[in-house]
Design a protein around this motif. Structure first.
Motif, short mmCIF file in Angstrom:
data_model
loop_
_atom_site.label_atom_id
_atom_site.label_comp_id
_atom_site.label_asym_id
_atom_site.label_seq_id
_atom_site.Cartn_x
_atom_site.Cartn_y
_atom_site.Cartn_z
N LEU A 10 9.09 23.34 -20.25
CA LEU A 10 8.63 22.65 -21.44
C LEU A 10 8.52 21.14 -21.27
O LEU A 10 7.49 20.54 -21.61
CB LEU A 10 9.60 22.98 -22.58
CG LEU A 10 9.02 22.82 -23.97
CD1 LEU A 10 7.75 23.65 -24.10
CD2 LEU A 10 10.04 23.26 -25.01
N ILE A 11 9.59 20.52 -20.75
CA ILE A 11 9.60 19.05 -20.72
C ILE A 11 8.50 18.48 -19.82
O ILE A 11 7.83 17.53 -20.20
CB ILE A 11 11.01 18.52 -20.38
CG1 ILE A 11 11.88 18.77 -21.61
CG2 ILE A 11 10.98 17.06 -19.96
CD1 ILE A 11 13.05 17.87 -21.78
N PRO A 12 8.25 19.06 -18.63
CA PRO A 12 7.12 18.54 -17.85
C PRO A 12 5.81 18.62 -18.61
O PRO A 12 5.00 17.69 -18.58
CB PRO A 12 7.10 19.44 -16.61
CG PRO A 12 8.50 19.87 -16.46
CD PRO A 12 9.02 20.05 -17.86
N LEU A 13 5.63 19.70 -19.36
CA LEU A 13 4.39 19.86 -20.11
C LEU A 13 4.27 18.78 -21.19
O LEU A 13 3.22 18.14 -21.33
CB LEU A 13 4.37 21.26 -20.75
CG LEU A 13 3.02 21.71 -21.28
CD1 LEU A 13 2.01 21.80 -20.15
CD2 LEU A 13 3.15 23.06 -21.98
N ILE A 14 5.36 18.56 -21.92
CA ILE A 14 5.33 17.53 -22.96
C ILE A 14 5.05 16.16 -22.33
O ILE A 14 4.20 15.40 -22.81
CB ILE A 14 6.67 17.50 -23.74
CG1 ILE A 14 6.84 18.80 -24.54
CG2 ILE A 14 6.72 16.30 -24.68
CD1 ILE A 14 8.19 18.92 -25.23
N ALA A 15 5.74 15.86 -21.24
CA ALA A 15 5.58 14.55 -20.59
C ALA A 15 4.14 14.35 -20.11
O ALA A 15 3.54 13.29 -20.31
CB ALA A 15 6.54 14.43 -19.41
N LEU A 16 3.56 15.40 -19.52
CA LEU A 16 2.18 15.28 -19.01
C LEU A 16 1.20 15.10 -20.17
O LEU A 16 0.26 14.32 -20.09
CB LEU A 16 1.82 16.52 -18.19
CG LEU A 16 2.49 16.61 -16.81
CD1 LEU A 16 2.36 18.02 -16.25
CD2 LEU A 16 1.88 15.60 -15.85
N LEU A 17 1.46 15.80 -21.28
CA LEU A 17 0.56 15.69 -22.43
C LEU A 17 0.64 14.31 -23.07
O LEU A 17 -0.35 13.75 -23.52
CB LEU A 17 0.90 16.76 -23.48
CG LEU A 17 0.46 18.17 -23.14
CD1 LEU A 17 0.88 19.14 -24.24
CD2 LEU A 17 -1.05 18.23 -22.94
N ILE A 18 1.86 13.75 -23.11
CA ILE A 18 2.01 12.41 -23.70
C ILE A 18 1.34 11.37 -22.82
O ILE A 18 0.70 10.44 -23.31
CB ILE A 18 3.52 12.06 -23.86
CG1 ILE A 18 4.14 12.88 -24.98
CG2 ILE A 18 3.69 10.58 -24.16
CD1 ILE A 18 5.62 12.57 -25.20
N GLY A 19 1.46 11.54 -21.49
CA GLY A 19 1.10 10.45 -20.60
C GLY A 19 -0.29 10.46 -20.00
O GLY A 19 -0.76 9.44 -19.53
N TYR A 20 -0.97 11.62 -20.02
CA TYR A 20 -2.18 11.70 -19.19
C TYR A 20 -3.28 10.73 -19.64
O TYR A 20 -4.08 10.28 -18.83
CB TYR A 20 -2.73 13.14 -19.14
CG TYR A 20 -3.56 13.55 -20.34
CD1 TYR A 20 -4.93 13.32 -20.36
CD2 TYR A 20 -2.97 14.14 -21.45
CE1 TYR A 20 -5.70 13.68 -21.45
CE2 TYR A 20 -3.73 14.51 -22.54
CZ TYR A 20 -5.08 14.27 -22.55
OH TYR A 20 -5.83 14.61 -23.62
#
Lengths: 274, 310
Positions: free
Chosen positions: A65-75
């Motif tokens: 979950l957290i990698p997905l959230i981080a990638l979505l916030i940052g891309y």
């Protein structure tokens, strides 16, 4: 006030405004609560501390979950601003490109940190109220919180790198999904395939090192092996003995996964033309 | 002192030359109009002056520094309004301007004053997404004016502004140049620049085809003054006897006479001698449009009537 803080504050406010903070916090809290209470019921049978069970299940969830959230916030941190036309103007301001990157990163990092600490912290409090946690479990839980934040930051840094490497938002989004698939799913499958195909021929000295080359694996190893009571539940006792990685090395690997992609992203950003 | 100078500056993108051998020198406190159609290189030149892109050839000096390598201190002296300025839709106008003020280390009270100055005080607490094109443009102008810049670059600043705001805009610009700010602006609307800019740089296909103050550009171009004489057109043209190149429209209520600038008085005297045949006279100097068309290599439209020298 330093431009880094001005930019970080704006990014965090944007996160509050567009409900990223609230959404991510609620999602993490809901799942952590579910795992805590579902994890408590069978716990009595195996004589495990419920909080230690919670650590194992939450860390498994976090990896997805957290990698997905981080990638979505940052891309779209850079490419989005560039596409909207906001970046051109910002580059004429008395702010260096490094400051723009660090400021935005700090803002996004705060969003992730708040969501992780509040979301998981609430679950930890709930577990504490059931009264089944000893001191070591608490240490394991704190380590889980801290390392989850680090994992998030590592993928945020990777998202920034994707954001600065491509010219279009949609490409960055695709790249972000690709990064998630590679690090979270494909990498472990490939390692397993390698082991099976070589019939264990890949040396025991090489294999653990390969785990450090993936932030998700470094995170998993750290949480499942750093504390004795967690090791027992996670069935990682044997692996912990054979993989010669101290928690310090694993945390250093995670830090490296934050610093190196971010530094690379800044270097790329400084070289490119507006 | 020269605020901006470029020496044979050029820029290539993927082997295509978008700017070639542009040399300009803008003295401090002057207002320069960059004129040219889309793709002429105006925005590229601005980006080079701002240090956003590096020139492929030539030298550029802005406020005594090379903009491509100059640091944060250099950019603190700049103001820029990009073409199609964009802001974050979810922020209010006041929040947006406060953010930029803090980024530029300018007192946030100045942000409120500037919002008032560009006529956005009442809309300050509305989200930018509710703003019209003109309001966004004004917000963009306000952020460019933050911190009293030494050099102001405005890319198409008057698009979306109504005539009243346009006049106010040029008043603000005049106030700034009087206080020593150098202004470089680009525009399609040439007539509005005429009375308000000192210098004009006319660009075409990435090249500078003319640079100078309007008066010397006019002289250099040698464009004729057009005098429209009303009255009995047929008799007037007979009387003038082919001394001036003229255009005789069909309805014959007036006659347009072209003459070189230095023969203007001669023509006016000749018309005055015609007595009652000439009832009124309009003198039209070559405008920026005429200059632009001349320098950008197109024919100047010469009216609808038949054209002959009698």
């Amino acid at each position: 006030m330093s431009p880094i803080l001005v930019l970080a504050e704006k990014e965090f406010r944007d996160g509050l405004r567009n409900k990223w903070v609230a959404g991510a916090t609620l999602l993490l809290a809901a799942l952590a609560f579910a795992l805590t209470f579902l994890g408590s019921s069978p716990a009595g049978l195996v004589e495990a501390k419920p909080l230690a069970v919670t650590v194992v299940s939450i860390s498994s969830l976090t990896i997805f979950l957290i990698p997905l959230i981080a990638l979505l916030i940052g891309y779209d941190a850079i490419v989005g601003e560039s596409e909207r036309g906001c970046l051109l103007l910002m580059l004429t301001y008395p702010v260096s490109r490094g400051q723009i990157m660090l400021g935005k990163f700090l803002g996004h990092a705060t969003i992730l940190t708040v969501a992780t600490l509040v979301g998981y912290g609430a679950a930890g409090l709930a577990a504490a109220m059931t009264g089944n946690a000893d001191a070591e479990s608490w240490r394991a839980f704190s380590a889980l919180l801290g390392s989850s934040v680090l994992l998030g930051l590592a993928f945020l840094a990777l998202a920034y790198l994707a954001s600065v490497l491509v010219a279009e938002r949609s490409t960055a989004a695709g790249l972000a999904v690709g990064l998630w698939l590679i690090f979270v799913i494909v990498y472990d499958l490939a390692l397993m395939g390698l082991l099976v195909a070589s019939k264990g021929g890949v040396g025991a000295d090489v294999f653990p090192a390969l785990l450090l080359l993936n932030p998700a694996d470094a995170y998993r190893l750290f949480n499942l092996t750093a504390f004795e009571n967690v090791r027992q539940i996670s069935g990682m006792g044997g692996l912990a003995a054979s993989a010669h990685f101290s928690p310090t090395i694993l945390l250093t690997a995670l830090l490296g996964w934050i610093v190196i992609p971010l530094a690379t992203a800044i270097a790329v950003f400084q070289r490119r033309e507006a | 002192m020269t605020a901006v100078s470029t020496d044979r500056a050029g820029k290539d993108y993927n082997g295509r030359t978008v700017l070639d051998a542009v040399s300009i020198a803008v003295p401090e406190g002057r207002c320069v109009a960059l004129i040219g159609h889309n793709g002429a290189g105006k925005t590229t030149l601005m980006k080079i002056i701002l240090g956003l892109i590096r020139p492929s050839r030539g030298r550029v000096e802005v406020l005594g520094q090379d903009p491509a390598t100059a640091g944060v201190d250099f950019r603190a002296k700049l103001g820029f309004l990009p073409e199609n300025v964009a802001f974050h839709d979810q922020m209010t106008g006041a929040e947006t301007l406060r953010f930029f003020a803090r980024l530029k280390k300018v007192d946030t009270r100045e942000a409120a004053e500037l919002l008032d100055r560009v006529g956005l005080a009442r809309a300050a607490d509305q989200k930018v997404k509710t703003y019209s094109k003109g309001m966004r443009q004004r917000l963009g102008l306000a952020q460019a004016l933050l911190g009293r810049p030494k050099l102001l670059l405005l890319d198409e600043p008057t698009t979306g502004l109504d005539p009243v705001l346009r006049t106010e805009f040029f008043e603000i610009i005049r106030g700034l140049t009087e206080a020593g700010t150098t202004v470089i602006l680009s525009s399609h609307i040439l007539t509005e620049l005429e009375a308000r800019t000192d210098l004009a740089a006319i660009m075409r296909d990435g090249r500078l085809v003319a640079f100078g103050d309007l008066e010397s550009l006019r002289q250099e171009a040698g464009l004729p003054v057009t005098v429209r004489a009303r009255g009995d057109a047929v008799e007037l043209s007979k009387k003038l006897n082919g001394a001036f190149h003229k255009t005789l429209p069909r309805n014959s209520a007036y006659i347009d006479l072209d003459c070189p600038v230095d023969r203007k008085m001669e023509l006016l005297r000749a018309l005055a001698d015609c007595g009652d045949l000439c009832t009124d006279v309009d003198v039209r100097l070559p405008t920026l449009d005429d200059l632009y068309l001349h320098y950008s290599g197109r024919a100047i439209s010469s009216g609808t009537g038949r054209e002959d020298a009698v």
